[in-house]
Design a protein around this motif. Structure first.
Motif, mmCIF file in Angstrom:
data_model
loop_
_atom_site.group_PDB
_atom_site.id
_atom_site.type_symbol
_atom_site.label_atom_id
_atom_site.label_comp_id
_atom_site.label_asym_id
_atom_site.label_seq_id
_atom_site.Cartn_x
_atom_site.Cartn_y
_atom_site.Cartn_z
ATOM 1 N N SER A 58 -0.860 5.195 4.301
ATOM 2 C CA SER A 58 -1.239 4.559 5.557
ATOM 3 C C SER A 58 -2.128 5.488 6.353
ATOM 4 O O SER A 58 -1.868 6.676 6.466
ATOM 5 N N HIS A 76 -4.503 3.852 -2.119
ATOM 6 C CA HIS A 76 -4.403 2.518 -1.526
ATOM 7 C C HIS A 76 -4.612 1.427 -2.571
ATOM 8 O O HIS A 76 -4.169 0.298 -2.392
ATOM 9 N N ASP A 89 -7.898 7.271 -0.530
ATOM 10 C CA ASP A 89 -8.405 5.922 -0.700
ATOM 11 C C ASP A 89 -7.973 5.357 -2.047
ATOM 12 O O ASP A 89 -7.667 4.163 -2.175
ATOM 13 N N ASP A 107 0.832 -1.192 0.000
ATOM 14 C CA ASP A 107 0.000 0.000 0.000
ATOM 15 C C ASP A 107 0.870 1.247 0.000
ATOM 16 O O ASP A 107 1.875 1.326 0.684
#
Length: 306
Positions: free
Chosen positions: A58, A82, A79, A55
């Motif tokens: 974080s 990610h 988002d 990813d």
């Protein structure tokens, strides 16, 4: 790849502190997602090359966000990050000077790829977009390039002229059942050879702790234009090169076998090795341009997942 890969999960369990207020969230270690494993397995397969990474962002960053950060405005962007998986690296490949050569060369090779979710894949060969999925079946559209060939690539090619690079558009149909996949693809080159090729085969990937093993077997068909560009010799080319005239017609031009191993050294660093061989058949094998119908290759590389 085992518990050494950690993933930030917004649904992590939240404990209760001594004061009765909610305590800090605890995030359990997680194995890589199926999409991430499949992407790294594709990187191991080398041709085509695809990869995944950890990813990129974080939710538990050690640096506090600026006071003016607008979560409502930029939250969706975070988002989205990610969903991106990226690998950047490089290596070296030992391969024939051109398709059909009996002389070999060592060249640097980039390992650069990115995936978005489980439907968009970008690597050094081009872009693939999955447009339809159902019960293991998948239809994808793809675009890329064909590097062509230069008559300076080998002394055997002198007098044959260059084959210009071209763009490639095509489609891919595949079926996945567990670790096994069968596939068939068709690609049209725009510019350059103006040829069309089709590839069909099967592959398998298996993860054991930090290792990912992959194997692939395929056959490649080519139409008249592709065969004539790479294996045919016109009267003018014969005069310039001293090779006899030759007409190469459409058909299966080669079959390929390859195997690979990828090792996750850490959560981010990986090393990969690939080896295989192609066997030229039919009119491709009989071409005066071809000096050896067996075309082996070996590649070693390392990459970093962001």
């Amino acid at each position: 790849m085992g518990p050494y890969v950690q993933r930030r999960d917004e649904s992590a369990y939240q404990g209760v502190g001594p004061s009765g207020r909610p305590g800090p969230k605890t995030v359990p270690a997680a194995r890589p997602s199926g999409a991430r494993f499949a992407a790294i397995a594709a990187l191991s397969a080398f041709l085509p090359a695809s990869a995944a990474a950890a990813d990129l962002t974080s939710s538990e960053s050690a640096v506090a966000a600026p006071a003016q950060f607008d979560e409502r405005r930029y939250g969706d962007f975070r988002d989205t990050l990610h969903d991106w998986n990226v690998v950047i690296g490089g290596g070296a490949i030992y391969k024939p000077e051109y398709e059909g050569s009996d002389k070999f060369e060592v060249k640097p090779f980039p390992l650069i790829s990115a995936t978005y979710g489980d439907w968009l894949h970008l690597n050094t060969k081009g872009l693939t977009v999955d447009v339809w999925k159902w019960e293991g079946f998948k239809v994808s559209a793809r675009g890329g390039y064909e590097v062509g060939r230069n008559d300076n690539d080998s002394r055997y090619l002198k007098g044959l002229g260059d084959i210009d690079p071209g763009g490639v558009v095509g489609g891919l149909l595949s079926y996945q059942a567990g670790p096994f996949q069968i596939y068939a693809g068709l690609d049209q080159t725009i510019g350059g050879s103006e040829g069309m090729t089709g590839t069909f085969g099967g592959k398998a990937s298996h993860q054991y702790e930090r290792f990912i093993f992959s194997a692939d077997a395929s056959a490649t068909w080519a139409n008249n234009r592709h065969m004539d560009a790479y294996f045919g010799i016109s009267s003018r080319q014969s005069l310039n090169s001293g090779l006899p005239e030759y007409e190469a017609k459409s058909g299966i031009k080669r079959v390929d076998l390859s195997a690979s191993v990828t090792y996750m050294v850490t959560e981010n660093w990986l090393v990969t090795g690939v080896g295989g061989a192609g066997l030229l058949v039919g009119d491709a094998k009989d071409s005066p341009v071809v000096k050896d119908d067996v075309q082996p290759f070996v590649m070693l590389g390392a990459g970093y997942r962001f």
